[in-house]
Design a protein around this motif. Structure first.
Motif, PDB file in Angstrom:
ATOM      1  N   ASP A 166      11.395 -32.918  77.174  1.00  0.00           N
ATOM      2  CA  ASP A 166      11.141 -33.171  75.757  1.00  0.00           C
ATOM      3  C   ASP A 166       9.640 -33.336  75.492  1.00  0.00           C
ATOM      4  OD1 ASP A 166      13.830 -33.057  75.274  1.00  0.00           O
ATOM      5  OD2 ASP A 166      14.121 -35.245  75.311  1.00  0.00           O
ATOM      6  N   ALA A 167       8.958 -34.044  76.384  1.00  0.00           N
ATOM      7  CA  ALA A 167       7.525 -34.264  76.207  1.00  0.00           C
ATOM      8  C   ALA A 167       6.755 -32.946  76.234  1.00  0.00           C
ATOM      9  CB  ALA A 167       7.003 -35.200  77.289  1.00  0.00           C
ATOM     10  N   VAL A 168       7.179 -32.036  77.117  1.00  0.00           N
ATOM     11  CA  VAL A 168       6.513 -30.735  77.214  1.00  0.00           C
ATOM     12  C   VAL A 168       6.783 -29.901  75.975  1.00  0.00           C
ATOM     13  CG1 VAL A 168       6.459 -28.544  78.481  1.00  0.00           C
ATOM     14  CG2 VAL A 168       6.495 -30.701  79.740  1.00  0.00           C
ATOM     15  N   LYS A 169       8.049 -29.864  75.545  1.00  0.00           N
ATOM     16  CA  LYS A 169       8.427 -28.987  74.428  1.00  0.00           C
ATOM     17  C   LYS A 169       7.749 -29.357  73.122  1.00  0.00           C
ATOM     18  CE  LYS A 169      12.879 -29.319  75.269  1.00  0.00           C
ATOM     19  NZ  LYS A 169      14.348 -29.145  75.172  1.00  0.00           N
ATOM     20  N   THR A 173       1.662 -35.301  74.658  1.00  0.00           N
ATOM     21  CA  THR A 173       0.814 -35.501  75.830  1.00  0.00           C
ATOM     22  C   THR A 173       0.691 -36.966  76.238  1.00  0.00           C
ATOM     23  OG1 THR A 173      -1.117 -35.501  74.368  1.00  0.00           O
ATOM     24  CG2 THR A 173      -0.522 -33.418  75.410  1.00  0.00           C
ATOM     25  N   GLY A 174       0.820 -37.861  75.277  1.00  0.00           N
ATOM     26  CA  GLY A 174       0.718 -39.282  75.595  1.00  0.00           C
ATOM     27  C   GLY A 174       1.842 -39.780  76.485  1.00  0.00           C
ATOM     28  N   ARG A 175       2.930 -39.009  76.572  1.00  0.00           N
ATOM     29  CA  ARG A 175       4.068 -39.412  77.388  1.00  0.00           C
ATOM     30  C   ARG A 175       4.074 -38.732  78.755  1.00  0.00           C
ATOM     31  NH1 ARG A 175       7.138 -43.637  76.426  1.00  0.00           N
ATOM     32  NH2 ARG A 175       8.901 -42.523  77.370  1.00  0.00           N
ATOM     33  N   PHE A 176       3.158 -37.802  78.972  1.00  0.00           N
ATOM     34  CA  PHE A 176       3.188 -37.019  80.206  1.00  0.00           C
ATOM     35  C   PHE A 176       3.107 -37.881  81.462  1.00  0.00           C
ATOM     36  CE2 PHE A 176       1.976 -32.389  79.068  1.00  0.00           C
ATOM     37  CZ  PHE A 176       3.026 -32.352  78.166  1.00  0.00           C
ATOM     38  N   GLU A 177       2.066 -38.743  81.533  1.00  0.00           N
ATOM     39  CA  GLU A 177       1.868 -39.526  82.749  1.00  0.00           C
ATOM     40  C   GLU A 177       3.059 -40.431  83.041  1.00  0.00           C
ATOM     41  OE1 GLU A 177      -0.453 -39.184  80.421  1.00  0.00           O
ATOM     42  OE2 GLU A 177      -2.484 -39.149  81.277  1.00  0.00           O
ATOM     43  N   LEU A 178       3.528 -41.140  82.016  1.00  0.00           N
ATOM     44  CA  LEU A 178       4.639 -42.074  82.200  1.00  0.00           C
ATOM     45  C   LEU A 178       5.913 -41.348  82.615  1.00  0.00           C
ATOM     46  CD1 LEU A 178       5.702 -44.950  82.034  1.00  0.00           C
ATOM     47  CD2 LEU A 178       6.186 -44.569  79.602  1.00  0.00           C
ATOM     48  N   ASP A 226      -4.750 -32.723  86.797  1.00  0.00           N
ATOM     49  CA  ASP A 226      -3.551 -32.156  87.448  1.00  0.00           C
ATOM     50  C   ASP A 226      -2.589 -31.598  86.402  1.00  0.00           C
ATOM     51  OD1 ASP A 226      -4.402 -32.808  90.014  1.00  0.00           O
ATOM     52  OD2 ASP A 226      -3.495 -34.807  89.916  1.00  0.00           O
ATOM     53  N   ILE A 227      -2.388 -32.376  85.351  1.00  0.00           N
ATOM     54  CA  ILE A 227      -1.424 -31.994  84.308  1.00  0.00           C
ATOM     55  C   ILE A 227      -1.934 -30.779  83.543  1.00  0.00           C
ATOM     56  CG2 ILE A 227      -0.298 -32.724  82.181  1.00  0.00           C
ATOM     57  CD1 ILE A 227      -0.348 -35.597  83.318  1.00  0.00           C
ATOM     58  N   ILE A 228      -3.224 -30.779  83.199  1.00  0.00           N
ATOM     59  CA  ILE A 228      -3.803 -29.632  82.471  1.00  0.00           C
ATOM     60  C   ILE A 228      -3.702 -28.371  83.306  1.00  0.00           C
ATOM     61  CG2 ILE A 228      -5.947 -28.658  81.555  1.00  0.00           C
ATOM     62  CD1 ILE A 228      -6.723 -31.543  80.747  1.00  0.00           C
ATOM     63  N   ARG A 229      -4.015 -28.504  84.602  1.00  0.00           N
ATOM     64  CA  ARG A 229      -3.963 -27.331  85.493  1.00  0.00           C
ATOM     65  C   ARG A 229      -2.527 -26.794  85.575  1.00  0.00           C
ATOM     66  NH1 ARG A 229      -5.794 -29.615  89.690  1.00  0.00           N
ATOM     67  NH2 ARG A 229      -7.994 -29.029  89.401  1.00  0.00           N
ATOM     68  N   TRP A 230      -1.546 -27.695  85.665  1.00  0.00           N
ATOM     69  CA  TRP A 230      -0.140 -27.287  85.730  1.00  0.00           C
ATOM     70  C   TRP A 230       0.283 -26.586  84.439  1.00  0.00           C
ATOM     71  CZ3 TRP A 230       4.213 -28.569  82.862  1.00  0.00           C
ATOM     72  CH2 TRP A 230       5.435 -28.141  83.393  1.00  0.00           C
ATOM     73  N   CYS A 231      -0.125 -27.147  83.296  1.00  0.00           N
ATOM     74  CA  CYS A 231       0.237 -26.539  82.005  1.00  0.00           C
ATOM     75  C   CYS A 231      -0.348 -25.136  81.865  1.00  0.00           C
ATOM     76  CB  CYS A 231      -0.229 -27.421  80.855  1.00  0.00           C
ATOM     77  SG  CYS A 231       0.694 -28.961  80.673  1.00  0.00           S
TER      78      CYS A 231
END
Length: 232
Positions: A166-169, A173-178, A226-231
């Motif tokens: 859901d966070a990705v769709k 972004t504020g929920r990504f790390e958690l 890490d998250i930006i690179r993955w996206c």
């Protein structure tokens, strides 16, 4: 001529049990000497025949399959047909197999092998999870699995996977790390769980693909880089 005789025998046996189906059997011929490339055409022909029967209300039908008999790869062809019908919006029902022992009639039985077919569905649904962060097909798969075969660890994992999806769709972004920390913890807990059911063992195998694709971000402390690179 042999094929015609076999058809008559088959139709006769069906008529004994279900007389109303005697005149409703449709055959799709298959050339065993055809090339591998031509097999696709026979699959499409069978799909077209079924679609023509169901008409414009295909999504209100459910397809049940008998995978008994035929050439060694007949079941593979039937599975291909079922996958194509599924993408047409047709619900796939039970898959059965007549386990027939001529010499020992006490062992003769009709087996429901739907779980084996659904195994392919779970594997294919992983693609949606990886490529589009979509959990819809995975959730649909486990909705048909008996409650006793789903542990709390798997439920927690599915919930955390859905939260990250859901966070990705919606680009939350504020929920990504958690959500990633929670996903990593539940994934590890599920992997370490020793009491997995057969369905959970299958899912554990499929998860290896997910874990490999999400490897850089499914860890205790994923960074924004890490998250930006993955996206990307």
């Amino acid at each position: 001529q042999l094929a015609a005789v076999q058809r008559d025998i088959f139709a006769g046996e069906v008529a004994k049990v279900c007389p109303e189906l005697a005149k409703k059997i449709i055959y799709v011929d298959y050339d065993e000497n055809c090339s591998a490339e031509s097999i696709v055409l026979y699959v499409l022909k069978m799909v077209d025949e079924i679609r023509a029967i169901l008409g414009t209300e295909a999504d209100s039908w459910r397809i049940h399959t008998d995978l008994t008999g035929g050439m060694r790869h007949a079941a593979v062809l039937m599975l291909s047909v079922l996958h194509m019908l599924k993408y047409s919006g047709i619900e796939i029902g039970q898959a059965i197999y007549a386990n027939y022992f001529r010499e020992d009639t006490s062992r003769n039985r009709i087996e429901d092998v739907s779980s084996i077919h659904r195994m392919f569905e779970l594997v294919s649904s992983t693609d949606s999870c990886i490529n589009f962060a979509s959990m819809r097909e995975v959730e649909k798969y486990f909705a048909a699995v008996p409650e006793r075969e789903i542990s709390k660890r798997l439920r927690d994992l599915l919930i955390s996977m859905q939260e990250f999806s859901d966070a990705v769709k919606i680009c939350r972004t504020g929920r990504f790390e958690l959500s990633l920390k929670k996903l990593a913890a539940n994934l590890q807990a599920f992997k370490n769980y020793q009491g997995k059911s057969a369905q959970e063992q299958l899912f554990a195998q499929v998860l290896e693909t997910v874990e490999r694709d999400y490897g850089d971000i499914i860890k205790a402390e994923p960074s924004r880089i890490d998250i930006i690179r993955w996206c990307v």
